[in-house]
Design a protein around this motif. Structure first.
Motif, PDB file in Angstrom:
ATOM      1  N   ASN A 112     -13.903  19.061  -1.396  1.00 14.36           N
ATOM      2  CA  ASN A 112     -12.557  19.603  -1.251  1.00 14.36           C
ATOM      3  C   ASN A 112     -11.588  18.853  -2.145  1.00 14.36           C
ATOM      4  OD1 ASN A 112     -13.468  21.377   0.646  1.00 14.36           O
ATOM      5  ND2 ASN A 112     -12.957  20.058   2.368  1.00 14.36           N
ATOM      6  N   ALA A 113     -10.794  19.579  -2.949  1.00 14.20           N
ATOM      7  CA  ALA A 113      -9.895  18.914  -3.871  1.00 14.20           C
ATOM      8  C   ALA A 113      -8.676  18.364  -3.139  1.00 14.20           C
ATOM      9  CB  ALA A 113      -9.471  19.869  -4.968  1.00 14.20           C
ATOM     10  N   GLY A 114      -8.105  19.096  -2.182  1.00 15.85           N
ATOM     11  CA  GLY A 114      -6.930  18.617  -1.473  1.00 15.85           C
ATOM     12  C   GLY A 114      -5.684  18.778  -2.325  1.00 15.85           C
ATOM     13  N   VAL A 115      -4.984  17.667  -2.568  1.00 25.01           N
ATOM     14  CA  VAL A 115      -3.782  17.662  -3.400  1.00 25.01           C
ATOM     15  C   VAL A 115      -4.127  16.960  -4.716  1.00 25.01           C
ATOM     16  CG1 VAL A 115      -1.385  16.918  -3.620  1.00 25.01           C
ATOM     17  CG2 VAL A 115      -2.291  17.590  -1.370  1.00 25.01           C
ATOM     18  N   THR A 116      -3.933  17.665  -5.813  1.00 27.29           N
ATOM     19  CA  THR A 116      -4.282  17.134  -7.127  1.00 27.29           C
ATOM     20  C   THR A 116      -3.032  16.949  -7.956  1.00 27.29           C
ATOM     21  OG1 THR A 116      -6.413  18.274  -7.052  1.00 27.29           O
ATOM     22  CG2 THR A 116      -5.648  17.511  -9.209  1.00 27.29           C
ATOM     23  N   GLN A 117      -2.846  15.743  -8.478  1.00 24.86           N
ATOM     24  CA  GLN A 117      -1.698  15.433  -9.333  1.00 24.86           C
ATOM     25  C   GLN A 117      -2.180  15.094 -10.735  1.00 24.86           C
ATOM     26  OE1 GLN A 117       0.435  12.724  -6.008  1.00 24.86           O
ATOM     27  NE2 GLN A 117       1.512  12.798  -7.965  1.00 24.86           N
ATOM     28  N   THR A 118      -1.441  15.587 -11.710  1.00 21.60           N
ATOM     29  CA  THR A 118      -1.692  15.207 -13.098  1.00 21.60           C
ATOM     30  C   THR A 118      -0.374  15.023 -13.826  1.00 21.60           C
ATOM     31  OG1 THR A 118      -1.823  17.535 -13.746  1.00 21.60           O
ATOM     32  CG2 THR A 118      -3.909  16.400 -13.279  1.00 21.60           C
ATOM     33  N   PRO A 119      -0.270  14.063 -14.777  1.00 20.52           N
ATOM     34  CA  PRO A 119      -1.314  13.087 -15.100  1.00 20.52           C
ATOM     35  C   PRO A 119      -1.332  11.941 -14.089  1.00 20.52           C
ATOM     36  CG  PRO A 119       0.621  12.639 -16.410  1.00 20.52           C
ATOM     37  CD  PRO A 119       0.944  13.864 -15.586  1.00 20.52           C
ATOM     38  N   LYS A 120      -2.256  11.009 -14.224  1.00 25.86           N
ATOM     39  CA  LYS A 120      -2.292   9.821 -13.371  1.00 25.86           C
ATOM     40  C   LYS A 120      -1.355   8.745 -13.892  1.00 25.86           C
ATOM     41  CE  LYS A 120      -6.843  10.187 -11.199  1.00 25.86           C
ATOM     42  NZ  LYS A 120      -6.979  11.630 -11.486  1.00 25.86           N
ATOM     43  N   PHE A 121      -1.222   8.666 -15.195  1.00 24.39           N
ATOM     44  CA  PHE A 121      -0.344   7.676 -15.819  1.00 24.39           C
ATOM     45  C   PHE A 121       0.415   8.338 -16.965  1.00 24.39           C
ATOM     46  CE2 PHE A 121      -2.337   4.122 -13.739  1.00 24.39           C
ATOM     47  CZ  PHE A 121      -3.657   4.497 -13.597  1.00 24.39           C
ATOM     48  N   ARG A 122       1.656   7.868 -17.200  1.00 27.26           N
ATOM     49  CA  ARG A 122       2.400   8.385 -18.334  1.00 27.26           C
ATOM     50  C   ARG A 122       3.476   7.392 -18.716  1.00 27.26           C
ATOM     51  NH1 ARG A 122       3.669  13.635 -20.494  1.00 27.26           N
ATOM     52  NH2 ARG A 122       4.657  13.145 -22.485  1.00 27.26           N
ATOM     53  N   ILE A 123       3.667   7.220 -20.013  1.00 27.88           N
ATOM     54  CA  ILE A 123       4.773   6.415 -20.524  1.00 27.88           C
ATOM     55  C   ILE A 123       5.699   7.351 -21.287  1.00 27.88           C
ATOM     56  CG2 ILE A 123       5.464   4.523 -22.035  1.00 27.88           C
ATOM     57  CD1 ILE A 123       2.749   3.239 -21.508  1.00 27.88           C
ATOM     58  N   LEU A 124       6.962   7.336 -20.928  1.00 25.02           N
ATOM     59  CA  LEU A 124       7.964   8.179 -21.569  1.00 25.02           C
ATOM     60  C   LEU A 124       9.015   7.314 -22.246  1.00 25.02           C
ATOM     61  CD1 LEU A 124       9.055  11.029 -19.098  1.00 25.02           C
ATOM     62  CD2 LEU A 124       7.775  11.269 -21.222  1.00 25.02           C
ATOM     63  N   LYS A 125       9.590   7.828 -23.293  1.00 28.30           N
ATOM     64  CA  LYS A 125      10.746   7.170 -23.888  1.00 28.30           C
ATOM     65  C   LYS A 125      12.009   7.724 -23.247  1.00 28.30           C
ATOM     66  CE  LYS A 125       8.599   6.146 -28.334  1.00 28.30           C
ATOM     67  NZ  LYS A 125       8.664   6.310 -29.814  1.00 28.30           N
ATOM     68  N   ILE A 126      13.045   6.920 -23.238  1.00 33.01           N
ATOM     69  CA  ILE A 126      14.331   7.338 -22.675  1.00 33.01           C
ATOM     70  C   ILE A 126      14.777   8.639 -23.329  1.00 33.01           C
ATOM     71  CG2 ILE A 126      16.782   6.731 -22.487  1.00 33.01           C
ATOM     72  CD1 ILE A 126      15.915   3.793 -22.369  1.00 33.01           C
ATOM     73  N   GLY A 127      15.176   9.592 -22.504  1.00 26.30           N
ATOM     74  CA  GLY A 127      15.662  10.866 -23.009  1.00 26.30           C
ATOM     75  C   GLY A 127      14.607  11.944 -23.136  1.00 26.30           C
ATOM     76  N   GLN A 128      13.334  11.553 -23.069  1.00 32.11           N
ATOM     77  CA  GLN A 128      12.268  12.561 -23.146  1.00 32.11           C
ATOM     78  C   GLN A 128      12.179  13.332 -21.834  1.00 32.11           C
ATOM     79  OE1 GLN A 128       8.756  10.250 -24.370  1.00 32.11           O
ATOM     80  NE2 GLN A 128       8.871  11.266 -26.370  1.00 32.11           N
ATOM     81  N   SER A 129      11.499  14.450 -21.888  1.00 32.35           N
ATOM     82  CA  SER A 129      11.290  15.280 -20.701  1.00 32.35           C
ATOM     83  C   SER A 129       9.806  15.399 -20.419  1.00 32.35           C
ATOM     84  CB  SER A 129      11.869  16.675 -20.920  1.00 32.35           C
ATOM     85  OG  SER A 129      13.243  16.603 -21.179  1.00 32.35           O
ATOM     86  N   MET A 130       9.490  15.651 -19.172  1.00 30.66           N
ATOM     87  CA  MET A 130       8.098  15.903 -18.830  1.00 30.66           C
ATOM     88  C   MET A 130       8.023  16.591 -17.467  1.00 30.66           C
ATOM     89  SD  MET A 130       6.135  12.548 -17.321  1.00 30.66           S
ATOM     90  CE  MET A 130       4.711  13.592 -17.018  1.00 30.66           C
ATOM     91  N   THR A 131       6.865  17.170 -17.221  1.00 31.86           N
ATOM     92  CA  THR A 131       6.598  17.816 -15.940  1.00 31.86           C
ATOM     93  C   THR A 131       5.395  17.159 -15.287  1.00 31.86           C
ATOM     94  OG1 THR A 131       7.484  19.929 -16.696  1.00 31.86           O
ATOM     95  CG2 THR A 131       6.023  19.966 -14.776  1.00 31.86           C
ATOM     96  N   LEU A 132       5.579  16.744 -14.056  1.00 29.25           N
ATOM     97  CA  LEU A 132       4.475  16.239 -13.250  1.00 29.25           C
ATOM     98  C   LEU A 132       3.898  17.427 -12.473  1.00 29.25           C
ATOM     99  CD1 LEU A 132       6.340  13.720 -13.780  1.00 29.25           C
ATOM    100  CD2 LEU A 132       5.460  12.806 -11.630  1.00 29.25           C
ATOM    101  N   GLN A 133       2.594  17.586 -12.606  1.00 31.51           N
ATOM    102  CA  GLN A 133       1.957  18.732 -11.974  1.00 31.51           C
ATOM    103  C   GLN A 133       1.393  18.361 -10.605  1.00 31.51           C
ATOM    104  OE1 GLN A 133       2.185  21.684 -13.213  1.00 31.51           O
ATOM    105  NE2 GLN A 133       2.802  21.229 -15.330  1.00 31.51           N
TER     106      GLN A 133
END
Lengths: 115, 114
Positions: free
Chosen positions: A1-22
Motif C-alpha cells: 500500500n502506497a498510502g501518502v506519497t510526497q515528492t520530492p524528498k529533498f530540494r534546494i531552492l534559491k531565493i525567489g524561485q518557485s516550486m510545487t511540492l507534490q
C-alpha cells in the motif's frame, strides 16, 4: 500500500524561485493537510482541504498556495521562496465523517532548503 | 486558543525506566487527543489516542492519563526501550465549522539509553 506519497524528498531552492511540492494519497481520504515542521516548533498547519475543490487556510498560510482538483492529489505551491520557508514539509490525509476519532496518515516529508 | 503546550522538549531515560511527557490545552472545544510518534526521516504515525470522557487509556506499554478539569494529559511509556527513541507529539482535534482540525504540540525528543 502506497498510502501518502510526497515528492520530492529533498530540494534546494534559491531565493525567489518557485516550486510545487507534490502529494498523492490512494486511500480515498476526503481530508488532506499540509504541515511544516521546524525544530522545537512542532507541526504547523499551512493549508487543508475537506474534499476536491475545497481548501482553507491553516495557521501559517502566507507564502503558499494549494489546489485540490481531485480526491487523490493536493499540491503545495511556493511562489517566491524565502529563507523563512526552509523547513520539512509533511502532507497528511484522513477520512473524516465528522466524528472526533480520525487518524491522520502522513507522508515521509520533503526537506526544503532556501538559499 | 488552538495551542497545545508540550513538555519537556527533550527527555533521556534509561532502558527499563518510565518516560513521561506532558501536555496542556486551553480550548475546551478539543474533543479528541491523539499522540503521534515520529522516527527520524519518517512522518508522524498515530500511537494512541483518548477521548475527554475517559481518564486513562492503556495500550501495551503506552498509557495516556487525562485530567479534564486541569486541561492536561500525559503519555507514560513503561519499561522504556531503545526502540522507543523517537519524537513524540501530543495533539488535539476540534470541529471548526464543517471541518475537523488537528493541532499539534511542539514535540518531545525521547532518547532511551541501552
Amino acid at each position: 500500500n502506497a498510502g501518502v506519497t510526497q515528492t520530492p524528498k529533498f530540494r534546494i531552492l534559491k531565493i525567489g524561485q518557485s516550486m510545487t511540492l507534490q502529494c498523492a494519497q490512494d486511500m480515498n481520504h476526503n481530508y488532506m493537510y499540509w504541515y511544516r515542521q521546524d525544530p522545537g516548533m512542532g507541526l504547523k498547519l499551512i493549508y487543508y482541504s475537506v474534499g476536491a475543490g475545497i481548501t482553507d487556510k491553516g495557521e501559517v498560510p502566507n507564502g503558499y498556495n494549494v489546489s485540490r482538483s481531485t480526491t487523490e492529489d493536493f499540491p503545495l505551491r511556493l511562489e517566491l521562496a524565502a529563507p523563512s520557508q526552509t523547513s520539512v514539509y509533511f502532507c497528511a490525509s484522513s477520512y473524516s465523517t465528522g466524528q472526533p476519532n480520525t487518524e491522520a496518515f502522513f507522508g515521509q516529508g520533503t526537506r526544503l532548503t532556501v538559499v | 486558543q488552538q495551542q497545545v503546550k508540550q513538555s519537556p522538549q527533550s527527555l533521556i531515560v534509561q532502558k527499563g525506566g518510565i518516560s513521561i511527557i506532558n501536555c496542556a490545552y486551553e480550548n475546551t472545544a478539543f474533543d479528541y487527543f491523539p499522540w503521534y510518534q515520529q522516527f527520524p526521516g519518517k512522518g508522524p504515525a498515530l500511537l494512541i489516542a483518548i477521548r475527554p470522557d475517559v481518564s486513562e487509556k492503556k495500550e501495551g506499554r503506552f498509557t495516556i492519563s487525562f485530567n479534564k478539569s486541569a486541561k492536561q494529559f500525559s503519555l507514560h511509556i513503561m519499561d522504556s526501550q531503545p526502540g522507543d527513541s523517537a519524537t513524540y507529539f501530543c495533539a488535539a482535534t476540534f470541529s471548526s465549522g464543517s471541518a475537523r482540525q488537528l493541532t499539534f504540540g511542539s514535540g518531545t525528543q525521547l532518547t532511551v539509553l541501552p
